[in-house]
Each structure stands twice: as C-alpha cells, then as structure tokens.
Design an enzyme around this catalytic site. Sequence first.
Site, short mmCIF file in Angstrom:
data_model
loop_
_atom_site.label_atom_id
_atom_site.label_comp_id
_atom_site.label_asym_id
_atom_site.label_seq_id
_atom_site.Cartn_x
_atom_site.Cartn_y
_atom_site.Cartn_z
N ASP A 1 1.04 -1.35 -0.07
CA ASP A 1 -0.18 0.00 -0.29
C ASP A 1 0.95 1.52 -0.05
OD1 ASP A 1 1.08 -0.65 2.32
OD2 ASP A 1 -1.02 -1.07 3.59
N ASP B 1 -8.34 -2.07 14.27
CA ASP B 1 -9.17 -2.49 13.84
C ASP B 1 -9.50 -3.36 13.19
OD1 ASP B 1 -8.24 -1.63 10.85
OD2 ASP B 1 -9.32 0.57 11.03
N HIS C 1 -7.71 -4.20 9.76
CA HIS C 1 -7.37 -3.67 8.47
C HIS C 1 -6.20 -4.69 7.86
CE1 HIS C 1 -4.73 -0.40 9.78
NE2 HIS C 1 -4.07 -0.51 8.90
N GLU D 1 -9.48 -1.06 5.07
CA GLU D 1 -10.18 -0.47 6.69
C GLU D 1 -11.82 -1.56 6.60
OE1 GLU D 1 -9.13 0.75 8.53
OE2 GLU D 1 -8.21 2.35 7.81
#
Length: 261
Positions: free
Chosen positions: A67, A136, A138, A143
């Site tokens: 990413d 979270d 991801h 996300e």
Amino acid sequence: MEVVIVPDAAAGGELIASAIGRLLTEKPDALLGVATGSTPVPVYRALAAKVSSGEVDASRARVCQLDEYVGLPPGHPESYRSVVLRQVVEPLGVDPAAFMGPDGAAEDVRAACLAYDEALAAAGGVDLQLLGIGSDGHIGFNEPCSSLSSRTRIKTLTERTRQDNARFFDGDIEQVPHHVITQGIGTILDARHLVLLATGEGKAEAVAQTVEGPLAAVVPASALQLHPHATVVVDEAAAAGLKHADYFRHTYANKPSWQGI
Ligand code: GLP
C-alpha cells in the site's frame, strides 16, 4: 489457516525470515510482498542478518509494496516507498529496479491502481505476502467493510488508523494523509502464501476476530480464512484472545520440521 504462537516479536521475526530464506533458496527471484508499520521490523532485521552472514542471498529477489499514502511529496521519509527502500530493499541488497509499488503521487490515481494490479500479474504474482494487522482488523489499508474481492484502489482512512499512524508523523494526526492506495483484499488473496504477523496486546482482539470470528468484511483480515495457505504468527500477548490457543500450540509443536510454515 495455520496459527503459530511464538514467545515474542523477535521469535516471530526469526521464524518468518527463515521461511523467506527457504523460499529464496527454492526460487531466488521470488516476488516478496512486504508490509510497513512497526510489526514487520523484526522480520526485516532477522532477514538482513541472514543476508549479512551469507545464509540468505536476496540479490535476485523482487519486492513489492502492499500500500501507499496518496499525496505525500516524492521522497517523503514516511511514504511507504521510502520506508520499504530503507527497511527492506537497501539492507537486503535487492536491486532497486526489482522493487515496485503503486504511485501515490500520480495525477490519475485510478489509472495508477489499475496499473499496479496489472504489474503484479505481469510479474507472475506475489510468492509470499507479509502482512501486519491494524487494530481495527485491516490488512494493507483495507479498512473495515472493504469488499472481500476488492482490487487495488484508493481508500479513505478511518480516524482510528490515522491516529495509530500519527506516531510516524511527529505524533501529529494532521500530517497523516486521509487517502491511500492499497492492494485490494482480492489482490492480496492472489498471493501464493500469506503470512500475517501480529504482536502486542493491542492486536489481541483483531487477531481473535480474524482467526476465530466469522468471515466478515467488517474484519478485513478474516479474509485470510479463504486462502489455502495462510499463516498467522502471533506473540503471546496478541494470542491472548484465542480460545483455541492450546490446539494451535499442540499442532505446531507436533508439526514435522521439514514442513516449514
Ligand atoms: C498500517 C499499514 C498496515 C499495517 C498496519 C499496522 O495501517 N498500512 O500494513 O499492518 O499499519 O501497523 P503496525 O504494525 O505498526 O501496528
């Protein structure tokens, strides 16, 4: 998926570096997908030590990013391109020409995303993709509620992720970009071997949901349940929420050593 519980982050780094070393012995020009963040650093350190000692030769390896932030100026020290050059490409002696990533500074971001997916496919696909996990759940920058079949595309970060990553930007959330390019979950699942490393108590809940929770877009890492060769390496703290921890320990302790991960 296979879950390996290791005593600490250094042991996780050593285990994964050994697996990468083994892969490079079998396939010297393997395409290694690398992750950023604090978690994979022990992997890169252990691998660099193996390269220095001559145990591993990474000179023909190829490296690709997972990413990238959108909009950071080229050469910004916290762009993931800069981080991977610093932590992986240079210490391992990888040819910079064999390193690729999405262009976060492109004027046409959509075209850059498409071009990156095409480049990965043209390179023959990723042999081993190293992953961290966000608090979270991801992976990459996919996300919660990302499509489980998504391809490389632009995403908007949650405030939680921007807050988590502010430590790389002088603790100032205002400096953390809102937008990123990330390999999609479908893109990540195309890799031949997925290795997710998670360390520390802050990841325990996300790890439990990933491994033992339902397959759900709200926990993007749970997509690893779909992959035929996914390995989750966790330290004791990150394993704290696993109900099946004893089973995972037993399975790994009795695994034939020649199998690797
Ligand atoms: C970022 C990266 C992820 C990484 C995550 C966790 O969001 N895009 O690839 O897994 O941070 O980072 P850390 O390992 O520092 O907790």
